[in-house]
Scaffold this motif. Structure first.
Motif, PDB file in Angstrom:
ATOM      1  N   ARG A  12      -7.373 -18.010  14.971  1.00 51.53           N
ATOM      2  CA  ARG A  12      -7.170 -16.755  15.694  1.00 51.53           C
ATOM      3  C   ARG A  12      -5.689 -16.627  16.035  1.00 51.53           C
ATOM      4  N   MET A  13      -5.153 -15.433  15.854  1.00 48.10           N
ATOM      5  CA  MET A  13      -3.726 -15.209  16.060  1.00 48.10           C
ATOM      6  C   MET A  13      -3.524 -13.943  16.891  1.00 48.10           C
ATOM      7  N   GLN A  14      -2.760 -14.055  17.972  1.00 48.22           N
ATOM      8  CA  GLN A  14      -2.424 -12.883  18.781  1.00 48.22           C
ATOM      9  C   GLN A  14      -0.915 -12.689  18.756  1.00 48.22           C
ATOM     10  N   ARG A  15      -0.497 -11.528  18.247  1.00 45.74           N
ATOM     11  CA  ARG A  15       0.932 -11.242  18.175  1.00 45.74           C
ATOM     12  C   ARG A  15       1.461 -10.954  19.574  1.00 45.74           C
ATOM     13  N   LEU A  16       2.546 -11.594  19.933  1.00 44.84           N
ATOM     14  CA  LEU A  16       3.024 -11.521  21.308  1.00 44.84           C
ATOM     15  C   LEU A  16       3.641 -10.169  21.656  1.00 44.84           C
ATOM     16  N   LYS A  17       4.245  -9.484  20.689  1.00 48.97           N
ATOM     17  CA  LYS A  17       4.950  -8.245  21.031  1.00 48.97           C
ATOM     18  C   LYS A  17       4.012  -7.086  21.349  1.00 48.97           C
ATOM     19  N   ASP A  18       2.766  -7.124  20.829  1.00 46.14           N
ATOM     20  CA  ASP A  18       1.850  -6.012  21.091  1.00 46.14           C
ATOM     21  C   ASP A  18       0.422  -6.459  21.402  1.00 46.14           C
ATOM     22  N   ALA A  19       0.200  -7.783  21.499  1.00 47.87           N
ATOM     23  CA  ALA A  19      -1.108  -8.363  21.835  1.00 47.87           C
ATOM     24  C   ALA A  19      -2.178  -8.080  20.785  1.00 47.87           C
ATOM     25  N   ARG A  20      -1.782  -7.650  19.598  1.00 51.36           N
ATOM     26  CA  ARG A  20      -2.760  -7.371  18.547  1.00 51.36           C
ATOM     27  C   ARG A  20      -3.337  -8.675  18.002  1.00 51.36           C
ATOM     28  N   LEU A  21      -4.643  -8.648  17.731  1.00 50.04           N
ATOM     29  CA  LEU A  21      -5.342  -9.841  17.264  1.00 50.04           C
ATOM     30  C   LEU A  21      -5.516  -9.827  15.751  1.00 50.04           C
ATOM     31  N   PHE A  22      -5.362 -10.995  15.144  1.00 48.82           N
ATOM     32  CA  PHE A  22      -5.583 -11.195  13.719  1.00 48.82           C
ATOM     33  C   PHE A  22      -6.422 -12.458  13.542  1.00 48.82           C
ATOM     34  N   SER A  23      -7.004 -12.599  12.369  1.00 45.92           N
ATOM     35  CA  SER A  23      -7.784 -13.790  12.061  1.00 45.92           C
ATOM     36  C   SER A  23      -7.500 -14.206  10.629  1.00 45.92           C
ATOM     37  N   GLU A  46       8.127 -10.833   8.955  1.00 45.89           N
ATOM     38  CA  GLU A  46       8.847 -12.077   9.197  1.00 45.89           C
ATOM     39  C   GLU A  46       9.550 -11.994  10.547  1.00 45.89           C
ATOM     40  N   GLY A  47       9.433 -13.057  11.328  1.00 45.42           N
ATOM     41  CA  GLY A  47      10.012 -13.079  12.666  1.00 45.42           C
ATOM     42  C   GLY A  47       9.015 -12.770  13.770  1.00 45.42           C
ATOM     43  N   ASP A  48       7.838 -12.230  13.425  1.00 46.37           N
ATOM     44  CA  ASP A  48       6.819 -11.962  14.444  1.00 46.37           C
ATOM     45  C   ASP A  48       6.349 -13.277  15.070  1.00 46.37           C
ATOM     46  N   HIS A  49       6.207 -13.268  16.394  1.00 42.04           N
ATOM     47  CA  HIS A  49       5.754 -14.449  17.124  1.00 42.04           C
ATOM     48  C   HIS A  49       4.283 -14.298  17.504  1.00 42.04           C
ATOM     49  N   PHE A  50       3.542 -15.415  17.425  1.00 45.32           N
ATOM     50  CA  PHE A  50       2.103 -15.407  17.675  1.00 45.32           C
ATOM     51  C   PHE A  50       1.690 -16.555  18.590  1.00 45.32           C
ATOM     52  N   PHE A  51       0.620 -16.299  19.344  1.00 44.37           N
ATOM     53  CA  PHE A  51      -0.120 -17.374  19.999  1.00 44.37           C
ATOM     54  C   PHE A  51      -1.340 -17.628  19.125  1.00 44.37           C
ATOM     55  N   CYS A  52      -1.519 -18.876  18.687  1.00 42.68           N
ATOM     56  CA  CYS A  52      -2.572 -19.210  17.732  1.00 42.68           C
ATOM     57  C   CYS A  52      -3.556 -20.204  18.337  1.00 42.68           C
ATOM     58  N   GLU A  53      -4.814 -20.086  17.912  1.00 44.53           N
ATOM     59  CA  GLU A  53      -5.851 -20.982  18.420  1.00 44.53           C
ATOM     60  C   GLU A  53      -6.827 -21.313  17.303  1.00 44.53           C
ATOM     61  N   GLY A  54      -7.106 -22.606  17.134  1.00 44.10           N
ATOM     62  CA  GLY A  54      -8.068 -23.067  16.144  1.00 44.10           C
ATOM     63  C   GLY A  54      -8.957 -24.140  16.739  1.00 44.10           C
ATOM     64  N   HIS A  55     -10.042 -24.467  16.027  1.00 43.28           N
ATOM     65  CA  HIS A  55     -11.018 -25.422  16.542  1.00 43.28           C
ATOM     66  C   HIS A  55     -11.367 -26.490  15.515  1.00 43.28           C
ATOM     67  N   THR A  56     -11.548 -27.715  16.011  1.00 42.00           N
ATOM     68  CA  THR A  56     -12.176 -28.779  15.245  1.00 42.00           C
ATOM     69  C   THR A  56     -13.562 -28.982  15.863  1.00 42.00           C
ATOM     70  N   PHE A  57     -14.285 -29.997  15.411  1.00 42.87           N
ATOM     71  CA  PHE A  57     -15.610 -30.235  15.985  1.00 42.87           C
ATOM     72  C   PHE A  57     -15.537 -30.625  17.460  1.00 42.87           C
ATOM     73  N   THR A  58     -14.432 -31.205  17.880  1.00 40.93           N
ATOM     74  CA  THR A  58     -14.353 -31.727  19.248  1.00 40.93           C
ATOM     75  C   THR A  58     -13.264 -31.102  20.102  1.00 40.93           C
ATOM     76  N   HIS A  59     -12.269 -30.468  19.485  1.00 41.80           N
ATOM     77  CA  HIS A  59     -11.127 -29.990  20.257  1.00 41.80           C
ATOM     78  C   HIS A  59     -10.701 -28.576  19.857  1.00 41.80           C
ATOM     79  N   ARG A  60     -10.030 -27.931  20.797  1.00 40.72           N
ATOM     80  CA  ARG A  60      -9.365 -26.654  20.546  1.00 40.72           C
ATOM     81  C   ARG A  60      -7.869 -26.913  20.524  1.00 40.72           C
ATOM     82  N   LEU A  61      -7.200 -26.449  19.485  1.00 39.47           N
ATOM     83  CA  LEU A  61      -5.748 -26.586  19.379  1.00 39.47           C
ATOM     84  C   LEU A  61      -5.110 -25.212  19.524  1.00 39.47           C
ATOM     85  N   SER A  62      -4.145 -25.108  20.410  1.00 40.79           N
ATOM     86  CA  SER A  62      -3.426 -23.847  20.589  1.00 40.79           C
ATOM     87  C   SER A  62      -1.929 -24.115  20.467  1.00 40.79           C
TER      88      SER A  62
END
Length: 203
Positions: A12-23, A46-62
């Motif tokens: 999951r990816m959220q662009r920081l400049k406009d809070a738009r969500l991508f997957s 190019e240059g867009d900044h994102f907050f990203c989140e992914g999952h494994t079986f046991t953990h969430r990585l952001s």
């Protein structure tokens, strides 16, 4: 935990400049670089900044990352992203989704029967491309052939997303129930995919 643990999973990816969500899907990840592919072209630059989140079986990585380069990817899009800080790992209670090569499955709901294409799996659900519409909330039987099956599961439609005119639609299914033998096969299959195995694509 390193970002390489996310290879093959949904991001999951959220662009920081406009809070738009991508997957998208994590294709490769090593060190501070992550390659992400999306199924359709998006207005990501190019240059867009994102907050990203992914999952494994046991953990969430952001983590936070920016697009260093845009790469061609046929019908979709692919991006090379550079982390701006190490990923943060926390205990997760969500099932990760893993991409699989397209595999033909049979979808049945009442008198509606069609051949769909399995695209991703998790312990609790699956993603399928379908040529016909199934409304949200409907129960659909999914028959999966060998070599993964044979197995049948019943799933509830969580979303139905049109991908464009004359294109199959994306179907999000949450598993509702299955026989014990099929359940055992399904869990084994998802774990098998999770450790890097990929079934052969079927026509």
């Amino acid at each position: 935990m390193d970002v390489s643990a996310l290879i093959g999973t949904r991001l999951r990816m959220q662009r920081l400049k406009d809070a738009r969500l991508f997957s998208g899907w994590v294709d490769t990840a090593v060190g501070g670089m992550v390659h992400v592919s999306l199924s359709s072209e998006e207005d990501i630059e190019e240059g867009d900044h994102f907050f990203c989140e992914g999952h494994t079986f046991t953990h969430r990585l952001s983590f936070k990352a920016f697009v260093e380069r845009s790469l061609g990817n046929g019908k979709g899009a692919r991006y090379m992203m550079r982390l701006v800080a190490p990923p943060v790992s926390t205990t997760a209670n969500e099932h990760p989704r893993y991409r699989v090569p397209p595999m033909s499955v049979t979808l049945t709901a009442g008198e509606d029967v069609c051949q769909g294409t399995l695209e991703d799996v998790s312990i609790a659900g699956l993603g399928v491309m379908s040529p016909i519409r199934f409304d949200k909330g409907m129960l659909v039987n999914v028959d999966i052939p060998e070599p993964v099956g044979p197995m049948r599961l019943t799933a509830q439609v969580r979303y139905f997303r049109n991908m464009g005119e004359n294109e199959d639609a994306q179907l999000g299914l949450q598993i509702f129930g299955m026989e014990r033998e099929s359940a055992q096969k399904w869990v084994q299959f998802v774990h098998w995919v999770a450790v890097g195995n990929r079934p052969r694509a079927s026509a």
